[in-house]
Write a protein that holds these residues in place. Structure first.
Motif, PDB file in Angstrom:
ATOM      1  N   SER A   1       0.824  -1.213   0.000  1.00  0.00           N
ATOM      2  CA  SER A   1       0.000   0.000   0.000  1.00  0.00           C
ATOM      3  C   SER A   1       0.854   1.257   0.000  1.00  0.00           C
ATOM      4  N   VAL A   2       1.920   1.253   0.809  1.00  0.00           N
ATOM      5  CA  VAL A   2       2.779   2.433   0.881  1.00  0.00           C
ATOM      6  C   VAL A   2       3.517   2.635  -0.431  1.00  0.00           C
ATOM      7  N   ASP A   3       3.932   1.537  -1.085  1.00  0.00           N
ATOM      8  CA  ASP A   3       4.585   1.654  -2.393  1.00  0.00           C
ATOM      9  C   ASP A   3       3.631   2.242  -3.428  1.00  0.00           C
ATOM     10  N   PHE A   4       2.369   1.812  -3.374  1.00  0.00           N
ATOM     11  CA  PHE A   4       1.363   2.336  -4.309  1.00  0.00           C
ATOM     12  C   PHE A   4       1.145   3.828  -4.095  1.00  0.00           C
ATOM     13  N   LEU A   5       1.028   4.244  -2.817  1.00  0.00           N
ATOM     14  CA  LEU A   5       0.797   5.657  -2.523  1.00  0.00           C
ATOM     15  C   LEU A   5       1.996   6.505  -2.952  1.00  0.00           C
ATOM     16  N   LEU A   6       3.200   6.027  -2.647  1.00  0.00           N
ATOM     17  CA  LEU A   6       4.405   6.783  -3.020  1.00  0.00           C
ATOM     18  C   LEU A   6       4.552   6.878  -4.537  1.00  0.00           C
ATOM     19  N   THR A   7       4.301   5.775  -5.237  1.00  0.00           N
ATOM     20  CA  THR A   7       4.429   5.775  -6.698  1.00  0.00           C
ATOM     21  C   THR A   7       3.369   6.665  -7.335  1.00  0.00           C
ATOM     22  N   SER A   8       2.138   6.563  -6.859  1.00  0.00           N
ATOM     23  CA  SER A   8       1.054   7.390  -7.397  1.00  0.00           C
ATOM     24  C   SER A   8       1.326   8.869  -7.144  1.00  0.00           C
ATOM     25  N   LEU A   9       1.819   9.186  -5.936  1.00  0.00           N
ATOM     26  CA  LEU A   9       2.153  10.570  -5.612  1.00  0.00           C
ATOM     27  C   LEU A   9       3.245  11.094  -6.527  1.00  0.00           C
ATOM     28  N   ALA A  10       4.274  10.282  -6.749  1.00  0.00           N
ATOM     29  CA  ALA A  10       5.387  10.700  -7.610  1.00  0.00           C
ATOM     30  C   ALA A  10       4.931  10.920  -9.047  1.00  0.00           C
ATOM     31  N   MET A  11       4.105  10.020  -9.565  1.00  0.00           N
ATOM     32  CA  MET A  11       3.669  10.127 -10.956  1.00  0.00           C
ATOM     33  C   MET A  11       2.746  11.326 -11.180  1.00  0.00           C
ATOM     34  N   THR A  12       1.845  11.578 -10.217  1.00  0.00           N
ATOM     35  CA  THR A  12       0.968  12.743 -10.368  1.00  0.00           C
ATOM     36  C   THR A  12       1.773  14.034 -10.296  1.00  0.00           C
ATOM     37  N   ARG A  13       2.813  14.054  -9.496  1.00  0.00           N
ATOM     38  CA  ARG A  13       3.631  15.261  -9.404  1.00  0.00           C
ATOM     39  C   ARG A  13       4.501  15.463 -10.638  1.00  0.00           C
ATOM     40  N   ILE A  14       4.907  14.383 -11.273  1.00  0.00           N
ATOM     41  CA  ILE A  14       5.625  14.524 -12.544  1.00  0.00           C
ATOM     42  C   ILE A  14       4.707  15.157 -13.591  1.00  0.00           C
ATOM     43  N   VAL A  15       3.478  14.661 -13.667  1.00  0.00           N
ATOM     44  CA  VAL A  15       2.505  15.237 -14.603  1.00  0.00           C
ATOM     45  C   VAL A  15       2.241  16.702 -14.253  1.00  0.00           C
ATOM     46  N   GLN A  16       2.141  16.989 -12.953  1.00  0.00           N
ATOM     47  CA  GLN A  16       1.897  18.363 -12.522  1.00  0.00           C
ATOM     48  C   GLN A  16       3.020  19.288 -12.960  1.00  0.00           C
ATOM     49  N   LEU A  17       4.268  18.815 -12.864  1.00  0.00           N
ATOM     50  CA  LEU A  17       5.410  19.621 -13.298  1.00  0.00           C
ATOM     51  C   LEU A  17       5.383  19.855 -14.807  1.00  0.00           C
ATOM     52  N   TRP A  18       5.008  18.807 -15.553  1.00  0.00           N
ATOM     53  CA  TRP A  18       4.963  18.931 -17.009  1.00  0.00           C
ATOM     54  C   TRP A  18       3.788  19.779 -17.470  1.00  0.00           C
ATOM     55  N   ILE A  19       2.795  19.979 -16.629  1.00  0.00           N
ATOM     56  CA  ILE A  19       1.713  20.908 -16.943  1.00  0.00           C
ATOM     57  C   ILE A  19       2.117  22.335 -16.604  1.00  0.00           C
ATOM     58  N   THR A  20       2.781  22.500 -15.459  1.00  0.00           N
ATOM     59  CA  THR A  20       3.135  23.843 -14.988  1.00  0.00           C
ATOM     60  C   THR A  20       4.185  24.502 -15.876  1.00  0.00           C
ATOM     61  N   LEU A  21       5.136  23.728 -16.402  1.00  0.00           N
ATOM     62  CA  LEU A  21       6.207  24.317 -17.224  1.00  0.00           C
ATOM     63  C   LEU A  21       5.671  24.988 -18.487  1.00  0.00           C
ATOM     64  N   PRO A  22       4.905  24.299 -19.330  1.00  0.00           N
ATOM     65  CA  PRO A  22       4.363  25.013 -20.511  1.00  0.00           C
ATOM     66  C   PRO A  22       3.404  26.130 -20.131  1.00  0.00           C
ATOM     67  N   ASP A  23       2.683  25.956 -19.032  1.00  0.00           N
ATOM     68  CA  ASP A  23       1.804  27.020 -18.557  1.00  0.00           C
ATOM     69  C   ASP A  23       2.617  28.264 -18.222  1.00  0.00           C
ATOM     70  N   SER A  24       3.753  28.065 -17.546  1.00  0.00           N
ATOM     71  CA  SER A  24       4.638  29.186 -17.220  1.00  0.00           C
ATOM     72  C   SER A  24       5.221  29.818 -18.480  1.00  0.00           C
ATOM     73  N   PHE A  25       5.540  28.973 -19.471  1.00  0.00           N
ATOM     74  CA  PHE A  25       6.097  29.468 -20.737  1.00  0.00           C
ATOM     75  C   PHE A  25       5.088  30.368 -21.455  1.00  0.00           C
ATOM     76  N   ILE A  26       3.828  29.958 -21.470  1.00  0.00           N
ATOM     77  CA  ILE A  26       2.789  30.760 -22.126  1.00  0.00           C
ATOM     78  C   ILE A  26       2.575  32.076 -21.387  1.00  0.00           C
ATOM     79  N   VAL A  27       2.516  31.997 -20.046  1.00  0.00           N
ATOM     80  CA  VAL A  27       2.326  33.219 -19.247  1.00  0.00           C
ATOM     81  C   VAL A  27       3.492  34.177 -19.445  1.00  0.00           C
ATOM     82  N   GLY A  28       4.722  33.621 -19.571  1.00  0.00           N
ATOM     83  CA  GLY A  28       5.902  34.468 -19.682  1.00  0.00           C
ATOM     84  C   GLY A  28       6.092  35.106 -21.049  1.00  0.00           C
ATOM     85  N   PHE A  29       5.720  34.383 -22.122  1.00  0.00           N
ATOM     86  CA  PHE A  29       6.043  34.872 -23.459  1.00  0.00           C
ATOM     87  C   PHE A  29       4.834  35.113 -24.352  1.00  0.00           C
ATOM     88  N   PHE A  30       3.752  34.377 -24.128  1.00  0.00           N
ATOM     89  CA  PHE A  30       2.575  34.526 -24.994  1.00  0.00           C
ATOM     90  C   PHE A  30       1.309  34.665 -24.157  1.00  0.00           C
TER      91      PHE A  30
END
Length: 307
Positions: free
Chosen positions: A42-71
Motif C-alpha cells: 500500500s505504501v509503495d502504491f501511494l508513493l508511486t502514485s504521488l510521484a507520478m501525479t507530481r511529474i505530470v503536474q510539473l509537465w503541466i506547470t512548465l508550458p503554462d509558465s512558458f505561455i504566461v511568460g512569453f505569450f
C-alpha cells in the motif's frame, strides 16, 4: 527580457529538472521492486502514485509558465486557460490527497493506541484510506466548478498590453474564488495535522513505556515514528508555505495588478512537488539506500574516468 523574468525562468527550469528527477526516482525504484518481488504494498502504491501525479503536474506547470511568460495573449479567450486549469487542478488534487492518504496510512500503521475506534481503523486501514481518497473526488468536483466560474469571469476582464498582462475591472469574485478553493484544501491539511499530532502522542507514550522499563529509547519502533512524523511535518510545512505564498501573490494581483505575482505562483507551484520528493527519499529507508547506492556508483565511475 527583464532580470526578474530571467531569474524566474532559471529557478523554474531548475525546479522542473530536480522535481522530475526526484519523483521519477521514487516511481522507478518502487516499480523495479514490484517487478522483482511481484508485490506492491500500500505504501509503495501511494508513493508511486504521488510521484507520478507530481511529474505530470510539473509537465503541466512548465508550458503554462512558458505561455504566461512569453505569450500571455493566448489566454485572452479563456479556452486555453480552462484546459490548463482543469489539468492542473486535477493533478494537484490527486497529489495533495495521495500525500494526505500517505500521512493517514503512516499514522494507522505505526501509531499504537488502545482506543477501540483506532483499533477498528487500524485493522481496516487500506479500506479507510481508499474511502477517504474516493470521497475526496466530491471536493474535486466542487473545485472544478469554482475554477470554471473563475475562467468565465476571467474572460470578461482579461486584457493584454504589449508584453505585460494586467487585469481590468477586478471584482470581489476573484477573492471569493481563492478563499473557497483554499477552504477545500483545509480538509486534507487538518487530516494530515491530526495524523501528525496523534503520531507524536503515540511516540511520547511509547517513550515513557521504554523509560519505565529502563530500555533503550532508540528502538526501531521509535525510529519509525520519527521518520513518519518527519515526512508528515514536511508535507504540512510545504503546504503552508505554498498556500501562504499563493494567497499573498493573489492579493498582490488583485490589489496592485502586478504581473510578477503570477510568476511567483507558477514558481511555487513547482517548488512544492520538487522539494517534497527529496524529503520523501531521505525519510524512506529503501529509497534512501537506493539513492546512496546510485551516488556511490556515480562517484566510483567519476574516479575511474579521471586521468
Amino acid at each position: 527580457m527583464s532580470t526578474s523574468v530571467k531569474v524566474f525562468w532559471v529557478l523554474t527550469i531548475g525546479e522542473f529538472i530536480l522535481g522530475t528527477l526526484g519523483n521519477g526516482f521514487i516511481a522507478l525504484v518502487n516499480c523495479m521492486k514490484w517487478v522483482k518481488n511481484g508485490k506492491f504494498t500500500s505504501v509503495d502504491f501511494l508513493l508511486t502514485s504521488l510521484a507520478m501525479t507530481r511529474i505530470v503536474q510539473l509537465w503541466i506547470t512548465l508550458p503554462d509558465s512558458f505561455i504566461v511568460g512569453f505569450f500571455p495573449h493566448l489566454y485572452a479567450t479563456g479556452e486555453l486557460a480552462r484546459a490548463f486549469t482543469v489539468l492542473w487542478t486535477l493533478n494537484h488534487h490527486l497529489a495533495t490527497w495521495f500525500a494526505t492518504c500517505l500521512s493517514i496510512f503512516y499514522f494507522l500503521k505505526i501509531a499504537n493506541f488502545s482506543n477501540s475506534l483506532f483499533i477498528w481503523l487500524k485493522w481496516r486501514m487500506n479500506s479507510v484510506v481508499l474511502v477517504l481518497f474516493l470521497g475526496s473526488f466530491f471536493l474535486l468536483f466542487v473545485n472544478l466548478l469554482i475554477q470554471d466560474s473563475f475562467i468565465e469571469h476571467w474572460k470578461g476582464t482579461y486584457r493584454v498590453y504589449e508584453r505585460n498582462m494586467t487585469l481590468n475591472d477586478i471584482t470581489e469574485t476573484f477573492q471569493r474564488h481563492s478563499l473557497v478553493i483554499s477552504l477545500i484544501y483545509v480538509i486534507p491539511f487538518l487530516l494530515s495535522l491530526t495524523s501528525l499530532v496523534l503520531l507524536f502522542l503515540s511516540l511520547v507514550r511509547h517513550t515513557k513505556n521504554l523509560q519505565l522499563k529502563s530500555l533503550n529509547s532508540k528502538d526501531s519502533y521509535t525510529e519509525a515514528h520519527r521518520r513518519a512524523m518527519t515526512s508528515v511535518a514536511a508535507f504540512l510545512l510545504l503546504l503552508i508555505i505554498y498556500f501562504t505564498v499563493c494567497l499573498t501573490a493573489n492579493w498582490i494581483l488583485f490589489e496592485i495588478q502586478r504581473y510578477q505575482a503570477i510568476m511567483i505562483i507558477m514558481m511555487f507551484s513547482m517548488t512544492f512537488p520538487s522539494v517534497h520528493s527529496f524529503i520523501i527519499i531521505l525519510g524512506n529507508r529503501k529509497l534512501r539506500q537506493s539513492a546512496l547506492r546510485i551516488l556511490g556508483h556515480l562517484k566510483l565511475s567519476g574516479r575511474k574516468t579521471r586521468p
